[in-house]
Design a protein around this motif. Structure first.
Motif, mmCIF file in Angstrom:
data_model
loop_
_atom_site.group_PDB
_atom_site.id
_atom_site.type_symbol
_atom_site.label_atom_id
_atom_site.label_comp_id
_atom_site.label_asym_id
_atom_site.label_seq_id
_atom_site.Cartn_x
_atom_site.Cartn_y
_atom_site.Cartn_z
ATOM 1 N N GLU A 38 6.344 -7.151 -0.317
ATOM 2 C CA GLU A 38 6.116 -5.815 -0.169
ATOM 3 C C GLU A 38 6.840 -4.777 0.877
ATOM 4 N N SER A 44 2.511 -9.853 -1.430
ATOM 5 C CA SER A 44 1.345 -9.987 -2.102
ATOM 6 C C SER A 44 1.525 -11.076 -3.030
ATOM 7 N N THR A 47 -6.787 -6.592 -3.350
ATOM 8 C CA THR A 47 -5.986 -5.528 -3.547
ATOM 9 C C THR A 47 -6.135 -5.010 -5.043
ATOM 10 N N GLY A 101 -5.593 -10.402 -6.487
ATOM 11 C CA GLY A 101 -4.488 -9.882 -5.545
ATOM 12 C C GLY A 101 -4.915 -10.058 -4.079
ATOM 13 N N ARG A 106 -3.044 -9.420 -0.284
ATOM 14 C CA ARG A 106 -1.936 -9.008 0.728
ATOM 15 C C ARG A 106 -1.852 -9.378 1.892
ATOM 16 N N THR A 162 -5.343 -2.350 3.216
ATOM 17 C CA THR A 162 -5.478 -3.263 2.066
ATOM 18 C C THR A 162 -6.850 -2.922 1.473
ATOM 19 N N HIS A 193 3.397 -1.031 0.106
ATOM 20 C CA HIS A 193 2.761 -0.369 -0.971
ATOM 21 C C HIS A 193 2.968 1.059 -0.725
#
Length: 410
Positions: A166, A172, A214, A223, A225, A287, A319
């Motif tokens: 990311e 991620s 996430t 998910g 991060r 996050t 992100h």
């Protein structure tokens, strides 16, 4: 409530115990780890122990709980335990472990306070401890029941399905069940604990760290991060230890490998309301905020949402594109970003140099605020929200990753 006799003793001795509570916490951990090295090896974060954060968090929790317990009016002391209980649940803490803590905590109190600990004083603070432990056990058992697990069986073995870079220091990871079954649902803002095995000389140790979920478009995946955490310099000039779990994940977790993760827990979840939202984050603290936004956008929410984020530089803003797209998908949302190392100040108001400046945006005083980021950042923002912008204290929700050393002041 405490017995009348114990309440009077606790009130009288609060100044003494409060003045020494940090020393009591340090002695407690020393005694407990000497007797139970397996707890230090496999449960407690060694970085937090080295920095003293765990000791400060325990001291603050006991001091605040005892103060509220004997106060004539004010908050219910159980209210301050929710964040601790969620963290305990994500670690799979069991009721019998409170017996271990009790044994060594009472020894530490006696060692630090000496002759001041009369039988009456010891009995009163023993009652405080079991009152607090009982409240935590009740909350944690409810969390386990809500998660559909028995006997704190929160750990699951997953397989890493996908990973994506990311930013230069953030990746991620999308793990899923080995049998491709649907994973338990998580509420927006919740986290999972991740456990890794590390070499420590001739032995192996287990270390645990919490990561916000996430979200994923695939119900068979979660998910998370993860930002690499090299050693750095703290405000006082000391060296902060490297993030052992995060760095192991960065260096070793590749697609197809197994990963141990807990069921989802965490209290930083959206309350059902039509009130305006203010979502404020810094760095990796984005996050949980990112997951809240994904939920709001996916649900077609019409809530007014002011999204404020600060990060060191655009290159380190993981992100970044998705954040803009999620906010753009909500007609009633607006995004403001601050970059410490932005360089030349841009002409657009929503992209600014420096630190988050609440005076630069229009805040609704009746907004619900969700806050996550480094502790000094959250302390400054929370103080400004309450003191300068008159946001109700109870409407400022926050998440602390690691020991909650902020409990005593927040």
């Amino acid at each position: 409530m405490l017995s009348t006799r114990s309440a009077a003793v606790v009130k009288a001795t609060l100044p003494l115990v409060g003045a020494e509570i940090e020393n009591i916490a340090r002695v407690f951990y020393r005694h407990m780890f000497a007797a139970r090295p397996d707890l230090e090896r496999d449960l407690f974060n060694r970085g937090n122990q080295a920095q003293g954060d765990q000791q400060s968090a325990l001291a603050g929790a006991i001091a605040v709980y005892a103060t509220l317990l004997v106060a004539d009016d004010g908050r219910d002391p159980v209210e301050v335990l929710a964040r601790i209980a969620h963290k305990h649940a994500s670690l799979g803490i069991t009721e019998d472990q409170y017996l271990i803590v009790h044994e060594h905590l009472l020894v530490a109190i006696g060692e630090v306070l000496g002759d001041a600990v009369t039988p009456e004083v010891a009995a009163a603070w023993d009652e405080v401890y079991w009152h607090m432990a009982g409240a935590l056990v009740t909350i944690e058992n409810r969390l386990y029941a809500d998660a559909g697990v028995a006997h704190a069986d929160v750990w699951r073995t997953l397989v890493l399905r996908r990973c994506r870079q990311e930013s230069p220091d953030t990746v991620s990871f999308m793990p899923g069940a080995a049998d491709h079954s649907v994973l338990p649902p998580a509420r927006p803002g919740q986290y999972v604990s991740v456990q890794v095995t590390l070499p420590d000389g001739a032995r192996q140790i287990r270390q645990i760290r919490q990561y916000s979920l996430t979200g994923s478009t695939d119900p068979q995946e979660w998910g998370i991060r993860v930002k690499a955490a090299p050693p750095g310099r703290a405000v006082d000039g000391t060296t902060t230890p490297a993030g052992q779990v995060s760095n192991v994940l960065h260096d070793n977790l590749i697609e197809g490998r197994r990963i141990r993760a807990s069921m989802p827990f965490g209290e930083l979840v959206l309350e059902d309301s039509d009130r305006p939202l203010v979502l404020i984050s810094a760095g990796i603290g984005a996050t949980p905020i990112f997951r809240l936004l994904r939920y709001l956008a996916g649900a077609g929410s019409a809530r007014d949402a002011l999204v404020l984020h600060a990060v060191r530089s655009p290159a380190q803003h993981a992100h970044r594109r998705e954040l803009k797209e999620l906010v753009a998908a909500m007609p009633t949302a607006s995004l403001h970003r601050w970059y410490k190392d932005l360089g030349v100040r841009p002409t657009r108001d929503a992209l600014q140099a420096g630190r988050v400046d609440l005076a630069a945006v229009e805040l609704h005083t009746d907004a619900q605020v969700y806050l996550c980021g480094p502790l000094p950042f959250m302390e400054a923002v929370r103080a400004s929200l309450i003191n300068d912008h008159h946001v109700v204290e109870a409407d400022v929700h926050y998440e602390v990753f690691g020991p909650d050393t902020w409990l005593a002041s927040a």
